[in-house]
Enzyme design. Structure first.
Site, short mmCIF file in Angstrom:
data_model
loop_
_atom_site.label_atom_id
_atom_site.label_comp_id
_atom_site.label_asym_id
_atom_site.label_seq_id
_atom_site.Cartn_x
_atom_site.Cartn_y
_atom_site.Cartn_z
CB SER A 46 40.40 23.95 47.29
OG SER A 46 41.14 23.14 46.40
CE1 TYR A 70 44.16 27.98 46.72
CE2 TYR A 70 44.09 25.59 46.57
CZ TYR A 70 43.55 26.82 46.27
OH TYR A 70 42.39 26.89 45.54
P1 NDP Z 1 40.78 32.99 38.88
O1 NDP Z 1 42.23 33.32 39.00
O2 NDP Z 1 40.17 32.98 37.52
O3 NDP Z 1 39.91 33.91 39.83
C1 NDP Z 1 40.39 34.42 41.03
C2 NDP Z 1 39.56 35.64 41.38
O4 NDP Z 1 40.00 36.14 42.65
C3 NDP Z 1 39.73 36.75 40.36
O5 NDP Z 1 38.47 37.29 40.07
C4 NDP Z 1 40.58 37.78 41.09
O6 NDP Z 1 40.19 39.09 40.70
C5 NDP Z 1 40.16 37.52 42.54
N1 NDP Z 1 41.14 38.04 43.49
C6 NDP Z 1 42.43 37.68 43.68
N2 NDP Z 1 42.99 38.45 44.63
C7 NDP Z 1 42.02 39.31 45.06
C8 NDP Z 1 41.96 40.35 46.02
N3 NDP Z 1 43.02 40.69 46.76
N4 NDP Z 1 40.79 41.03 46.18
C9 NDP Z 1 39.71 40.72 45.43
N5 NDP Z 1 39.71 39.75 44.51
C10 NDP Z 1 40.85 39.05 44.33
O7 NDP Z 1 40.65 31.55 39.56
P2 NDP Z 1 39.38 30.66 39.98
O8 NDP Z 1 38.15 31.14 39.37
O9 NDP Z 1 39.79 29.27 39.78
O10 NDP Z 1 39.36 30.91 41.55
C11 NDP Z 1 38.17 31.22 42.28
C12 NDP Z 1 38.22 30.48 43.60
O11 NDP Z 1 38.13 29.08 43.38
C13 NDP Z 1 39.50 30.70 44.42
O12 NDP Z 1 39.16 30.87 45.78
C14 NDP Z 1 40.25 29.40 44.22
O13 NDP Z 1 41.13 29.14 45.29
C15 NDP Z 1 39.10 28.41 44.15
N6 NDP Z 1 39.42 27.13 43.55
C16 NDP Z 1 39.81 27.03 42.23
C17 NDP Z 1 40.14 25.80 41.69
C18 NDP Z 1 40.61 25.64 40.28
O14 NDP Z 1 41.03 24.53 39.91
N7 NDP Z 1 40.54 26.66 39.43
C19 NDP Z 1 40.05 24.58 42.49
C20 NDP Z 1 39.60 24.79 43.83
C21 NDP Z 1 39.30 26.02 44.33
P3 NDP Z 1 41.16 40.38 40.56
O15 NDP Z 1 42.53 39.84 40.21
O16 NDP Z 1 40.50 41.16 39.47
O17 NDP Z 1 41.08 41.06 41.89
#
Ligand code: NDP
Length: 245
Positions: free
Chosen positions: A141, A154
């Site tokens: 990030s 975070y």
């Molecule tokens: P979302 O919340 O849409 O996606 C997060 C994903 O992580 C979901 O698919 C969720 O699936 C999964 N997840 C959460 N906990 C678990 C777990 N214990 N085991 C397996 N899967 C898990 O957010 P984003 O798409 O934005 O996030 C994706 C990545 O991008 C993250 O690492 C985030 O930190 C990073 N990011 C996002 C930014 C943004 O502005 N959106 C900026 C910078 C980085 P489920 O709940 O079905 O398990």
């Protein structure tokens, strides 16, 4: 005509960046193996990809459990004969000042954002070594680059992963491994919908809604890193809204 003949496992594929990456890579010809906890979402995504002529499999995956990552990697090898890339994308964000002492939230971020990535490396590294090639792509990030109040833990987990990937790269200069840290800025996803404090949540949702770029943009950046020839490593990519400070 699609040309990306790679087998790619993606964690956190049930929404946001992971889902967009699954669609993008499958459309380019990759076989995708999708992991997350919400299997109803994964079922629908796999059905969509297959209906469009793509190749996709899924496994219920909680990245805090090491065995789940082993199963995800094994599924790729079992169905498609190998694993070329692991996209460690699952992540959670909880925003609050350190003094709020939301220790459970700290644990959740460490368990998913850091330990979850380590579990993926532990599962895939032996396969990559045996194959003689492999690629770790991980979603970190811009929060780890520009520190802002409320995001200490975070950003800490994301910077720990950035350090981890660079160390892994330096330990593996025999040409077998590539590592890529993808650093998105604001992206319109569900990420901050889970922030508990209503004020913090609303502020983050507002920033996402007004500034956030589409997850498709990050998916294209991930595809760019994956598509490079074996002797070319994209080590780090930042991708943020043009208007983000
Ligand atoms: P979302 O919340 O849409 O996606 C997060 C994903 O992580 C979901 O698919 C969720 O699936 C999964 N997840 C959460 N906990 C678990 C777990 N214990 N085991 C397996 N899967 C898990 O957010 P984003 O798409 O934005 O996030 C994706 C990545 O991008 C993250 O690492 C985030 O930190 C990073 N990011 C996002 C930014 C943004 O502005 N959106 C900026 C910078 C980085 P489920 O709940 O079905 O398990």
């Amino acid at each position: 005509m699609s040309t990306l003949d790679k087998v790619v496992a993606i964690t956190g594929a049930s929404s946001g960046i992971g889902e967009a990456t699954a669609r993008e890579l499958a459309a380019r010809g990759a076989a995708v193996v999708l992991g997350a906890r919400r299997t109803d979402r994964l079922d629908a995504l796999v059905a969509d990809i297959r209906a469009a002529g793509g190749r996709a499999e899924l496994a219920e995956t909680d990245v805090t459990r090491r065995a789940d990552l082993e199963r995800l990697v094994a599924l790729a090898v079992d169905r498609f004969g190998r694993l070329d890339v692991l996209v460690g994308n699952a992540g959670v964000a909880r925003i609050a000042p350190v003094a709020a002492l939301d220790v459970d939230d700290w644990d959740a971020m460490i368990d998913v954002n850091l330990r979850g990535v380590l579990h993926g490396i532990a599962a895939a590294l032996p396969v990559f070594r045996e194959q003689g090639r492999g690629h770790f792509v991980t979603t970190v990030s811009t929060s780890g680059l520009k520190i802002v109040p409320g995001q200490a833990i975070y950003a800490g987990t994301k910077n720990a992963v950035r350090t981890l990937l660079e160390a892994l790269r330096q330990e593996s200069t025999d040409g077998v491994l590539r590592t890529t840290a993808i650093s998105p800025g604001y992206v319109r996803t569900e990420l901050v919908d889970h922030v508990e404090d209503p004020g913090q949540r609303e502020q983050a949702q507002q920033a996402m809604a007004t500034l956030g770029i589409s997850p498709d943009a990050v998916a294209r950046a991930i595809a760019f890193a994956i598509e490079q020839p074996d002797d070319v490593e994209i080590g780090e990519l930042t991708i943020r809204p043009t208007r983000q400070g």
